[in-house]
Design a protein around this motif. Structure first.
Motif, mmCIF file in Angstrom:
data_model
loop_
_atom_site.group_PDB
_atom_site.id
_atom_site.type_symbol
_atom_site.label_atom_id
_atom_site.label_comp_id
_atom_site.label_asym_id
_atom_site.label_seq_id
_atom_site.Cartn_x
_atom_site.Cartn_y
_atom_site.Cartn_z
ATOM 1 N N ARG A 143 -5.768 -6.588 -9.720
ATOM 2 C CA ARG A 143 -7.033 -6.987 -9.096
ATOM 3 C C ARG A 143 -8.134 -7.166 -10.138
ATOM 4 N N VAL A 144 -8.929 -8.206 -9.939
ATOM 5 C CA VAL A 144 -10.113 -8.464 -10.768
ATOM 6 C C VAL A 144 -11.244 -8.928 -9.848
ATOM 7 N N SER A 145 -12.445 -8.872 -10.369
ATOM 8 C CA SER A 145 -13.610 -9.248 -9.571
ATOM 9 C C SER A 145 -13.839 -10.757 -9.617
ATOM 10 N N THR A 146 -14.476 -11.254 -8.584
ATOM 11 C CA THR A 146 -14.917 -12.650 -8.585
ATOM 12 C C THR A 146 -16.066 -12.803 -9.581
ATOM 13 N N PRO A 147 -16.385 -14.031 -9.968
ATOM 14 C CA PRO A 147 -17.443 -14.248 -10.971
ATOM 15 C C PRO A 147 -18.813 -13.769 -10.484
ATOM 16 N N GLU A 148 -19.697 -13.577 -11.427
ATOM 17 C CA GLU A 148 -21.076 -13.240 -11.083
ATOM 18 C C GLU A 148 -21.673 -14.368 -10.248
ATOM 19 N N TYR A 199 -22.318 -10.996 5.118
ATOM 20 C CA TYR A 199 -20.958 -10.997 5.666
ATOM 21 C C TYR A 199 -19.916 -11.499 4.662
ATOM 22 N N LEU A 200 -20.387 -12.112 3.562
ATOM 23 C CA LEU A 200 -19.470 -12.609 2.540
ATOM 24 C C LEU A 200 -19.427 -11.744 1.291
ATOM 25 N N LYS A 201 -20.259 -10.720 1.226
ATOM 26 C CA LYS A 201 -20.284 -9.878 0.028
ATOM 27 C C LYS A 201 -19.026 -9.022 -0.045
ATOM 28 N N GLU A 202 -18.481 -8.920 -1.260
ATOM 29 C CA GLU A 202 -17.242 -8.164 -1.464
ATOM 30 C C GLU A 202 -17.539 -6.717 -1.865
ATOM 31 N N PRO A 203 -16.776 -5.775 -1.309
ATOM 32 C CA PRO A 203 -16.990 -4.367 -1.645
ATOM 33 C C PRO A 203 -16.352 -3.962 -2.963
ATOM 34 N N GLY A 204 -15.530 -4.840 -3.540
ATOM 35 C CA GLY A 204 -14.828 -4.513 -4.772
ATOM 36 C C GLY A 204 -14.026 -5.715 -5.239
ATOM 37 N N PRO A 205 -13.190 -5.542 -6.259
ATOM 38 C CA PRO A 205 -12.398 -6.667 -6.777
ATOM 39 C C PRO A 205 -11.464 -7.234 -5.703
ATOM 40 N N MET A 206 -11.497 -8.556 -5.520
ATOM 41 C CA MET A 206 -10.699 -9.196 -4.481
ATOM 42 C C MET A 206 -9.848 -10.348 -5.008
ATOM 43 N N LEU A 207 -9.982 -10.671 -6.291
ATOM 44 C CA LEU A 207 -9.127 -11.684 -6.896
ATOM 45 C C LEU A 207 -8.004 -11.008 -7.678
ATOM 46 N N TYR A 208 -7.090 -11.818 -8.237
ATOM 47 C CA TYR A 208 -5.977 -11.285 -9.015
ATOM 48 C C TYR A 208 -5.827 -12.077 -10.312
ATOM 49 N N TYR A 211 -5.595 -17.636 -11.574
ATOM 50 C CA TYR A 211 -6.174 -17.457 -10.240
ATOM 51 C C TYR A 211 -7.538 -16.773 -10.291
ATOM 52 N N LYS A 212 -7.796 -15.996 -11.340
ATOM 53 C CA LYS A 212 -9.075 -15.290 -11.427
ATOM 54 C C LYS A 212 -10.246 -16.245 -11.655
ATOM 55 N N GLU A 213 -9.956 -17.537 -11.868
ATOM 56 C CA GLU A 213 -11.015 -18.538 -12.029
ATOM 57 C C GLU A 213 -11.699 -18.894 -10.708
ATOM 58 N N MET A 214 -11.137 -18.448 -9.583
ATOM 59 C CA MET A 214 -11.717 -18.805 -8.289
ATOM 60 C C MET A 214 -13.120 -18.221 -8.116
ATOM 61 N N TYR A 215 -13.954 -18.936 -7.366
ATOM 62 C CA TYR A 215 -15.303 -18.451 -7.071
ATOM 63 C C TYR A 215 -15.303 -17.598 -5.802
ATOM 64 N N TYR A 216 -14.469 -17.993 -4.833
ATOM 65 C CA TYR A 216 -14.335 -17.241 -3.589
ATOM 66 C C TYR A 216 -12.902 -16.723 -3.478
ATOM 67 N N SER A 217 -12.741 -15.486 -3.048
ATOM 68 C CA SER A 217 -11.418 -14.889 -2.866
ATOM 69 C C SER A 217 -10.835 -15.271 -1.506
ATOM 70 N N SER A 218 -9.548 -15.024 -1.344
ATOM 71 C CA SER A 218 -8.904 -15.282 -0.045
ATOM 72 C C SER A 218 -9.510 -14.408 1.048
ATOM 73 N N ALA A 219 -9.886 -13.178 0.707
ATOM 74 C CA ALA A 219 -10.504 -12.301 1.701
ATOM 75 C C ALA A 219 -11.839 -12.873 2.173
ATOM 76 N N GLN A 220 -12.628 -13.419 1.259
ATOM 77 C CA GLN A 220 -13.880 -14.055 1.657
ATOM 78 C C GLN A 220 -13.624 -15.290 2.515
ATOM 79 N N GLN A 221 -12.628 -16.062 2.128
ATOM 80 C CA GLN A 221 -12.298 -17.254 2.901
ATOM 81 C C GLN A 221 -11.893 -16.880 4.327
ATOM 82 N N LEU A 222 -11.075 -15.835 4.445
ATOM 83 C CA LEU A 222 -10.630 -15.404 5.772
ATOM 84 C C LEU A 222 -11.792 -14.849 6.590
#
Length: 421
Positions: free
Chosen positions: A271-276, A284-293, A316-327
């Motif tokens: 797991r890694v964090s999304t970009p700044e 409702y879109l804020k992540e509580p922790g690392p959601m990318l890989y 994959y860590k280049e993504m701006y939005y994680s799958s959890a945010q998308q869902l």
């Protein structure tokens, strides 16, 4: 986490995609001609359907979870059942397992196995969630000053695709026909696509249904696992149809997924964090922790009868939005989600030219052809080209991979309507 040792020796190789740390889920055609559920371990497949039939695996009071030959029924049991089964499978395949000798009878070589769709796709949604990709594409069509749409930094942009055209790796893809209109044409014509393309993506699979809005944390818990995904794209059809409502036929030809679903549990160490954020997200879109890989990805292109050239490498860590945010965003309107829903990440591109996840970007709209190792060049895909997506999270002396995600481009039909009027 170090490599977990298995009594299946090929699973202990640092080069395999399928160590004991992974245990991905797939479906294959067994000797009895039926579809069976299997777990990849090294260069073998553990036949879970036969294990269940022989009474060696049982999920609570369910008698036939794996008899259907794919993992849809198992997914519907929920996270507690997923964790319990993964623990059981790990114990069965671990070095020193007491039943190892008996379990060898349930191993099938991966070589020569015909892989099938690993789950029943309920619905398919594709996103547009890599900032690098969106910036490149926007720059091509609107100029650098207007590259990103006004809403892009606030919302995971997506569109509903076609579940019926999702296919498993190894399925040939026929070049589509469609309406094409060049910049100097007065009217469109109906013709085979010329600018056929790939899109390097990850696919997230929903394993828990929902009936209303869910948080990002809840969304992450709903995800069963991940696959590699190639969302084949007809760029010339797309250019004519996408305004005002977006992609339609240009994305309906095929979407190829890898044959193995890597469970989310196998990816936890990566797991890694999304970009700044460049703009503060709504709550409702804020992540509580690392959601990318951290998953290294690559695309290989092989012309018919010629060697492959790796044309792109990214992560994959280049993504701006994680799958959890998308869902979470997908449910925010009250949209219900189902077991087997598939979410495409959108094309994954890095910051360098060789890390762009589509030929549209790699060739800058066809103006800068890619040169292959064979000496040939490509603006877009040609008939006979085989595309292979690969991906793996890399641990200490092991890798957690997905297997190859491949498809070969077949020529367009001479007459798609067969002379019918």
């Amino acid at each position: 986490m170090p490599l977990l040792k298995s009594w299946v020796e090929s699973a202990n190789s640092p080069d395999t995609d399928f160590p004991l740390n992974n245990l991905p889920y797939g479906s294959f055609r067994a000797e009895d001609g039926e579809a069976h559920c299997g777990i990849a371990i090294g260069d073998m497949i553990l036949d879970v359907t036969t294990l269940e039939a022989d009474g060696l695996v049982q999920m609570d009071d369910e008698d036939t979870v794996f008899a259907f030959g794919d993992w849809t029924e198992f997914m519907s049991l929920g996270p507690a059942a997923w964790a319990a089964f993964r623990a059981t499978a790990t114990e069965m395949l671990a070095k020193g397992a007491p039943d190892a000798e008996a379990l060898t009878a349930y191993l099938v070589p991966q070589a020569g196995a015909r892989m099938l769709m690993p789950f029943m796709v309920a619905e398919y949604t594709d996103f547009y969630a890599s900032k690098n990709h969106a910036t490149n594409v926007g720059t091509m069509f609107r100029g650098a000053e207007n590259a990103l749409p006004q809403n892009w930094l606030s919302i995971p942009i997506g569109y509903n695709g076609r579940a019926s055209s999702v296919v498993v790796s190894g399925t040939d893809v026929r070049r589509p026909w469609g309406q094409l209109k060049g910049p100097n044409d007065d009217l469109p014509r109906f013709a085979p696509c010329v600018r056929f393309d790939l899109e390097l993506e990850m696919g997230a699979i929903v394993g828990v249904p929902s009936e209303g809005p869910v948080t990002v944390t809840e969304a992450d818990e709903m995800l069963f696992g991940y696959v590699l995904l190639n969302d084949w794209s007809a760029r010339d059809i797309q250019a004519w149809e996408y305004q005002p409502l977006g992609p339609f036929q240009s994305k309906a030809t095929a979407t190829t997924i890898s044959p193995w679903i890597v469970p989310k549990a196998a990816l936890e160490p990566f797991r890694v964090s999304t970009p700044e954020r460049e703009r503060v997200l709504l709550d409702y879109l804020k992540e509580p922790g690392p959601m990318l890989y951290d998953i290294a990805l690559e695309v290989g292109l092989a012309p018919e009868g010629k060697p492959e050239t790796v044309i792109a490498r990214t992560n994959y860590k280049e993504m701006y939005y994680s799958s959890a945010q998308q869902l979470a965003h997908h449910t925010s309107s009250g949209c219900p989600m189902s077991v087997g829903d598939l979410l495409g990440s959108g094309t994954i591109s890095g910051t360098t030219k060789d890390s762009r996840g589509a030929l549209l970007e790699l060739t800058w709209g066809g103006k800068e052809p890619v040169t292959l190792d064979s000496g040939e060049t490509r603006n877009f895909l040609e008939d006979g080209d085989t595309l292979t997506l690969r991906g793996a999270a890399k641990g200490d002396g092991y890798r957690v991979g997905f297997g190859d995600c491949t498809g070969t481009v077949l020529p367009a039909l001479d007459d798609p309507y067969g002379g019918r009027k």
